[in-house]
Design a protein around this motif. Structure first.
Motif, PDB file in Angstrom:
ATOM      1  N   ILE A  46     -13.515 -49.256 -37.246  1.00 20.80           N
ATOM      2  CA  ILE A  46     -13.341 -47.785 -37.553  1.00 20.80           C
ATOM      3  C   ILE A  46     -11.960 -47.682 -38.435  1.00 20.80           C
ATOM      4  O   ILE A  46     -11.019 -48.267 -38.050  1.00 20.80           O
ATOM      5  CB  ILE A  46     -13.187 -46.883 -36.058  1.00 20.80           C
ATOM      6  N   PHE A  47     -12.370 -46.960 -39.516  1.00 21.96           N
ATOM      7  CA  PHE A  47     -10.977 -46.548 -40.183  1.00 21.96           C
ATOM      8  C   PHE A  47     -10.608 -45.128 -39.941  1.00 21.96           C
ATOM      9  O   PHE A  47     -11.323 -44.334 -39.902  1.00 21.96           O
ATOM     10  CB  PHE A  47     -11.546 -46.743 -41.613  1.00 21.96           C
ATOM     11  N   TYR A  48      -9.352 -44.834 -40.036  1.00 22.85           N
ATOM     12  CA  TYR A  48      -8.883 -43.724 -39.576  1.00 22.85           C
ATOM     13  C   TYR A  48      -7.654 -43.232 -40.476  1.00 22.85           C
ATOM     14  O   TYR A  48      -6.742 -44.224 -40.767  1.00 22.85           O
ATOM     15  CB  TYR A  48      -8.635 -43.538 -38.276  1.00 22.85           C
ATOM     16  N   SER A  49      -7.233 -42.001 -40.651  1.00 21.52           N
ATOM     17  CA  SER A  49      -5.972 -41.592 -41.293  1.00 21.52           C
ATOM     18  C   SER A  49      -5.717 -40.335 -40.472  1.00 21.52           C
ATOM     19  O   SER A  49      -6.421 -39.559 -39.940  1.00 21.52           O
ATOM     20  CB  SER A  49      -6.618 -41.130 -42.746  1.00 21.52           C
ATOM     21  N   VAL A  50      -4.395 -40.331 -40.077  1.00 19.85           N
ATOM     22  CA  VAL A  50      -3.754 -39.051 -39.368  1.00 19.85           C
ATOM     23  C   VAL A  50      -3.059 -38.274 -40.569  1.00 19.85           C
ATOM     24  O   VAL A  50      -2.449 -38.543 -41.290  1.00 19.85           O
ATOM     25  CB  VAL A  50      -3.072 -39.396 -38.269  1.00 19.85           C
ATOM     26  N   GLY A  51      -2.908 -36.766 -40.141  1.00 22.81           N
ATOM     27  CA  GLY A  51      -2.054 -36.062 -40.974  1.00 22.81           C
ATOM     28  C   GLY A  51      -2.316 -34.556 -40.820  1.00 22.81           C
ATOM     29  O   GLY A  51      -3.020 -34.274 -39.770  1.00 22.81           O
ATOM     30  N   ASP A  52      -2.009 -34.034 -41.861  1.00 24.17           N
ATOM     31  CA  ASP A  52      -2.237 -32.642 -41.962  1.00 24.17           C
ATOM     32  C   ASP A  52      -2.319 -31.974 -43.342  1.00 24.17           C
ATOM     33  O   ASP A  52      -1.623 -32.395 -44.078  1.00 24.17           O
ATOM     34  CB  ASP A  52      -1.029 -31.721 -41.424  1.00 24.17           C
TER      35      ASP A  52
ATOM     36  N   ASP B 161       7.287 -34.940 -43.655  1.00 23.56           N
ATOM     37  CA  ASP B 161       6.086 -34.975 -42.764  1.00 23.56           C
ATOM     38  C   ASP B 161       5.296 -36.215 -43.098  1.00 23.56           C
ATOM     39  O   ASP B 161       4.091 -35.999 -42.625  1.00 23.56           O
ATOM     40  CB  ASP B 161       5.526 -33.476 -42.929  1.00 23.56           C
ATOM     41  N   GLU B 162       5.764 -37.083 -43.614  1.00 23.06           N
ATOM     42  CA  GLU B 162       5.038 -38.218 -43.602  1.00 23.06           C
ATOM     43  C   GLU B 162       4.681 -38.870 -42.368  1.00 23.06           C
ATOM     44  O   GLU B 162       5.498 -38.951 -41.589  1.00 23.06           O
ATOM     45  CB  GLU B 162       5.696 -39.485 -44.252  1.00 23.06           C
ATOM     46  N   PRO B 163       3.629 -39.178 -41.817  1.00 25.28           N
ATOM     47  CA  PRO B 163       3.022 -39.692 -40.539  1.00 25.28           C
ATOM     48  C   PRO B 163       3.817 -40.961 -40.207  1.00 25.28           C
ATOM     49  O   PRO B 163       3.494 -41.747 -41.221  1.00 25.28           O
ATOM     50  CB  PRO B 163       1.573 -39.825 -40.532  1.00 25.28           C
TER      51      PRO B 163
ATOM     52  N   MET C  90     -16.579 -45.335 -40.915  1.00 22.73           N
ATOM     53  CA  MET C  90     -16.900 -46.511 -41.089  1.00 22.73           C
ATOM     54  C   MET C  90     -16.369 -47.345 -42.167  1.00 22.73           C
ATOM     55  O   MET C  90     -16.183 -48.579 -42.361  1.00 22.73           O
ATOM     56  CB  MET C  90     -18.494 -46.887 -41.234  1.00 22.73           C
ATOM     57  N   THR C  91     -15.913 -46.601 -43.296  1.00 19.50           N
ATOM     58  CA  THR C  91     -15.195 -47.073 -44.481  1.00 19.50           C
ATOM     59  C   THR C  91     -13.899 -46.391 -44.830  1.00 19.50           C
ATOM     60  O   THR C  91     -13.733 -45.122 -44.630  1.00 19.50           O
ATOM     61  CB  THR C  91     -16.275 -46.601 -45.630  1.00 19.50           C
ATOM     62  N   ALA C  92     -12.811 -47.098 -45.295  1.00 19.11           N
ATOM     63  CA  ALA C  92     -11.492 -46.757 -45.352  1.00 19.11           C
ATOM     64  C   ALA C  92     -11.753 -45.434 -46.720  1.00 19.11           C
ATOM     65  O   ALA C  92     -12.318 -45.708 -47.625  1.00 19.11           O
ATOM     66  CB  ALA C  92     -10.739 -47.572 -46.118  1.00 19.11           C
ATOM     67  N   GLY C  93     -11.250 -44.266 -46.468  1.00 20.01           N
ATOM     68  CA  GLY C  93     -11.233 -43.178 -47.395  1.00 20.01           C
ATOM     69  C   GLY C  93     -12.548 -42.420 -47.171  1.00 20.01           C
ATOM     70  O   GLY C  93     -12.622 -41.276 -47.865  1.00 20.01           O
TER      71      GLY C  93
ATOM     72  N   HIS D 206      -0.993 -37.177 -45.287  1.00 24.37           N
ATOM     73  CA  HIS D 206      -1.813 -38.093 -44.559  1.00 24.37           C
ATOM     74  C   HIS D 206      -1.499 -39.623 -44.767  1.00 24.37           C
ATOM     75  O   HIS D 206      -0.849 -40.175 -45.653  1.00 24.37           O
ATOM     76  CB  HIS D 206      -3.360 -38.100 -45.022  1.00 24.37           C
ATOM     77  N   SER D 207      -1.908 -40.207 -43.515  1.00 26.49           N
ATOM     78  CA  SER D 207      -1.414 -41.768 -43.525  1.00 26.49           C
ATOM     79  C   SER D 207      -2.114 -42.220 -44.487  1.00 26.49           C
ATOM     80  O   SER D 207      -3.374 -42.061 -44.639  1.00 26.49           O
ATOM     81  CB  SER D 207      -1.371 -42.155 -41.994  1.00 26.49           C
ATOM     82  N   ASN D 208      -1.882 -43.622 -44.582  1.00 28.89           N
ATOM     83  CA  ASN D 208      -2.806 -44.507 -45.429  1.00 28.89           C
ATOM     84  C   ASN D 208      -3.980 -45.085 -44.347  1.00 28.89           C
ATOM     85  O   ASN D 208      -3.699 -44.710 -43.095  1.00 28.89           O
ATOM     86  CB  ASN D 208      -2.154 -45.884 -45.865  1.00 28.89           C
TER      87      ASN D 208
END
Ligand SMILES: [Fe+2]
Length: 712
Positions: A302-308, A216-218, A251-254, A313-315
């Motif tokens: 914009i920093f974003y991450s997708v997942g569940d 389930d790795e995005p 606005m910031t990674a993580g 979750h993605s990097n």
């Protein structure tokens, strides 16, 4: 000997020669032993023995482009004793050359094949496949790669393959090793050693399996515009449906301050219309999740991450929020059609017609954000004008495609239109009754690449001027050879632009996203605003005649454009309205289609002042003059609109075509049948610049600009 047997024998000889060629190029000595142990002749011509990107030329390395590919395709189909599944003779899917149903299994004692490591943490990691004990080894032995691991080789095509003789020891000692890069295709892998590349392959040994630690790795993360200011859509894939997939951003990674839930979909084998999509090409595609980030501030990174939660979750990924819609904004576009995909590990070495795709993708990625200015991706949009992956029923090819484009598609919106290789299938509702989609019939395309739905424009605004109104004026095409003018243009682009455009009192004519009630309907046409541009994207694979749903949409949409808000209108689809081609085949040939496009749509483009039309399908770069009814229309003395300019941009990666007329039509100003690449557009309120970029060195092969003064 009858002619059929003669053709088959000839095809076999060709394949034998090609097989030997692949191996001979590997040992670097130009010689080796064939199946009978006789010394073979050194190679006399350049062939693809390694897929080192640095070694690839801009054009396909198959010798003469276009025609050569047609021959390559034909002889493979002849070998298989079948006719082509599609009517595009220039490109084949790399897996279509494998006679799946002729493959048998007869394991041989003493032959071993193994793979290491057997567990991978991330998509895209490498494994080494080793084998030994092959008696009577030959240049026809090959390594096939299967997902899922328990796939029956006589019923399912491998996801890729390499000739065993890629290792120089194989033919001499019956042992060797090769490396593969594996994508997370949501199930275990297995490798098998096969004899007899050709008509009757035999599996002689099977490896251990390779698993991924998390299915389930995005993967396949890509962005798209929604049609609303301050929004960005993101879509990704996992093996399972998940519990509550979502995107989070900040606005910031993580450090994510916002989130939005995803909608999830997939497709089943029974939804496929036929062909390999429903049989030998099927691999479970996983689930597609799509979520919209909203409330975004223009220009922010914009920093974003997708997942569940509980899955993966993605990097972190990042993108710049696109500029405001309006004439004050400056934007860039990278546009192309017919990109396709290729394996970076050199797999599929018997069918190398889409290697240039890798170079184009890499050049686009660099253009997008790897050059000196990290903000280059701000205001950038990618437009892929049909023939997306050339999967044509082989699921795994979509995985390869998205892996290839993800570095750019996860950072800038990647907008698409549907091509024949995504949509066409007899009896499925496509305009052309051909098998070019391999049975996918638009389902895969629609689920994987959600685009804005066709909007239903509001009634004509009082501000929409009649086409004959004198307020629509001041457009002039300048010669692309005017380099000094172009420098001025670039200088102008670097300046803060002020215009005399009057927005005061303007009643916004929003395209409104009035989604069709039947979301997901087979209506892959849409429009979207981006900076100073109104994009209109059509499907050339659906009915576009007057009275059709698509024609009504196009007419209403074009009539509703507020040129004070989006002074430029760019129109795009897959099959070209203007093209230099010798393809006169009835109905779906380039020229009959172009005539139908002109018959039904050219008046719309002219009436509603479409500035630029971009098409794919024909694998060339072609630029017309401002043209109407097959005649160049000279600029008016007052600089007002004369006619649309057309670009054919089908040269991104899936081979090139040289089937152009002996005498170039008068409306062609630039034609390139040999170079792969893409088009870069730069657009502000008053200037639209275009550059054709070669994919090998990034050289500018054609450039020019269109200017206008806004007086409305
Ligand atoms: Fe096409």
């Amino acid at each position: 000997m009858d002619s059929n047997k003669g053709s088959l024998l000839l095809a076999l000889l060709v394949i034998v020669y090609a097989s030997a060629v692949v191996c001979l190029s590997q040992d670097g000595e130009g010689g080796g032993n064939d199946q009978t142990g006789q010394q073979q002749e050194p190679l006399k011509k350049d062939v693809l023995g390694s897929t080192s990107l640095a070694s690839l030329s801009s054009s396909a390395r198959l010798g003469a482009p276009g025609r050569a590919m047609m021959n390559f395709s034909s002889r493979h189909y002849a070998l298989l004793g079948t006719k082509a599944l599609h009517d595009d003779p220039f490109v084949i899917n790399r897996l279509e050359v494998i006679p799946v149903r002729n493959i048998t299994t007869r394991l041989e004692h003493g032959v071993e094949i193994s793979v290491s490591p057997s567990m991978l943490l991330r998509s895209g990691e490498w494994v080494t496949v080793s084998w030994k004990g092959v008696k009577e080894p030959s240049v026809y032995d090959w390594i096939a790669v299967y997902v899922p691991a328990d796939a029956d080789p006589s019923k399912v095509a491998p996801v890729k393959y390499k000739m065993a003789c890629n290792h120089p020891d194989h033919v001499k000692y019956g042992s060797g090793s090769v490396q593969f890069r594996l994508l997370n295709m949501r199930d275990d892998y297995r490798f098998v050693l096969v004899r007899n590349w050709g008509t009757k392959p035999v599996v002689i040994s099977r490896s251990n399996t390779v698993a991924f630690s998390n299915y389930d790795e995005p993967t396949q993360i890509h962005l798209a515009l929604t049609g609303k200011q301050g929004e960005m859509r993101v879509t990704w894939t996992t093996r399972g449906r998940g519990r509550a997939p979502y995107v989070r951003w900040g606005m910031t990674a993580g450090d994510y301050t916002s989130s939005s839930p995803a909608n999830t979909t997939t497709y089943t084998r029974t939804e496929m219309c036929g062909g390999p999509a429903r049989s030998i090409g099927w691999v479970a595609p996983g689930y597609f999740h799509t979520a919209v980030m909203n409330g975004l501030t223009v220009g922010t990174n914009i920093f974003y991450s997708v997942g569940d939660d509980g899955y993966a979750h993605s990097n972190p990924k990042s993108f710049y929020v696109p500029p405001n819609v309006g004439p004050q904004s400056t934007v860039r576009m990278l546009a192309f059609g017919d990109l396709g995909q290729a394996e970076v590990d050199g797999s599929n070495d018997m069918a190398e017609s889409m290697e240039p795709s890798l170079l184009t993708a890499r050049r686009i990625i660099r253009d997008a954000y790897m050059d000196d200015d990290s903000r280059r991706q701000y205001g950038l949009l990618v437009l892929h004008a049909g023939d997306i992956s050339y999967a044509r029923g082989y699921t795994c090819q979509w995985d390869v495609f998205f892996d290839e484009i993800e570095p750019v598609a996860s950072r800038v919106p990647y907008m698409v239109s549907v091509g024949n290789h995504e949509r066409d299938w007899p009896g499925s509702g496509s305009l052309f009754q051909v098998e070019d989609s391999g049975g996918e019939c638009g389902i895969s395309y629609g689920r994987r690449l959600p685009m804005p739905l066709p909007s239903l424009p509001p009634p004509l605004s009082p501000l929409i001027v009649h086409p004959s109104s004198p307020v629509l004026r001041s457009r002039k095409l300048l010669s692309s050879s005017s380099s000094s003018s172009f420098s001025s243009f670039l200088t102008l682009f670097g300046m803060k632009e002020t215009t005399d455009v009057l927005l005061e009192g303007e009643a916004e004519v929003e395209s409104a996203n009035n989604a069709l009630k039947n979301a997901g309907a087979d209506t892959p046409w849409y429009s979207v605003d981006y900076g100073p541009i109104h994009f209109v994207v059509m499907s050339t694979e659906h009915d576009f005649k007057a009275g059709s749903a698509q024609f009504s949409f196009l007419e209403q949409d074009l009539a509703s454009v507020n040129r004070r808000r989006t002074p430029w209108v760019i129109f795009s689809g897959h099959r070209p309205m203007y093209v230099d081609s010798t393809d006169d085949r009835p109905v779906q040939g380039d020229n009959p289609v172009a005539e139908q496009m002109k018959r039904w749509l050219e008046e719309l483009l002219m009436t509603y002042r479409v500035d630029l039309a971009m098409w794919g399908h024909h694998h060339t770069y072609e630029r017309t003059c401002a043209v109407y009814r097959n005649k160049c229309v000279p600029p008016n003395s007052d600089g007002s609109f004369n006619a649309p300019v057309h670009l054919v941009v089908g040269m991104a990666g899936a081979g090139t075509c040289d089937n152009v007329r002996p005498v170039t039509p008068e409306w062609i100003e630039y034609l390139n049948t040999e170079q792969h690449g893409y088009v870069r557009l730069m657009v502000n309120a008053t200037h639209l610049g275009y550059e054709f970029i070669g994919n090998s060195r990034g050289e500018i092969l054609d450039r020019g600009f269109i200017t206008r003064r806004f007086l409305w």
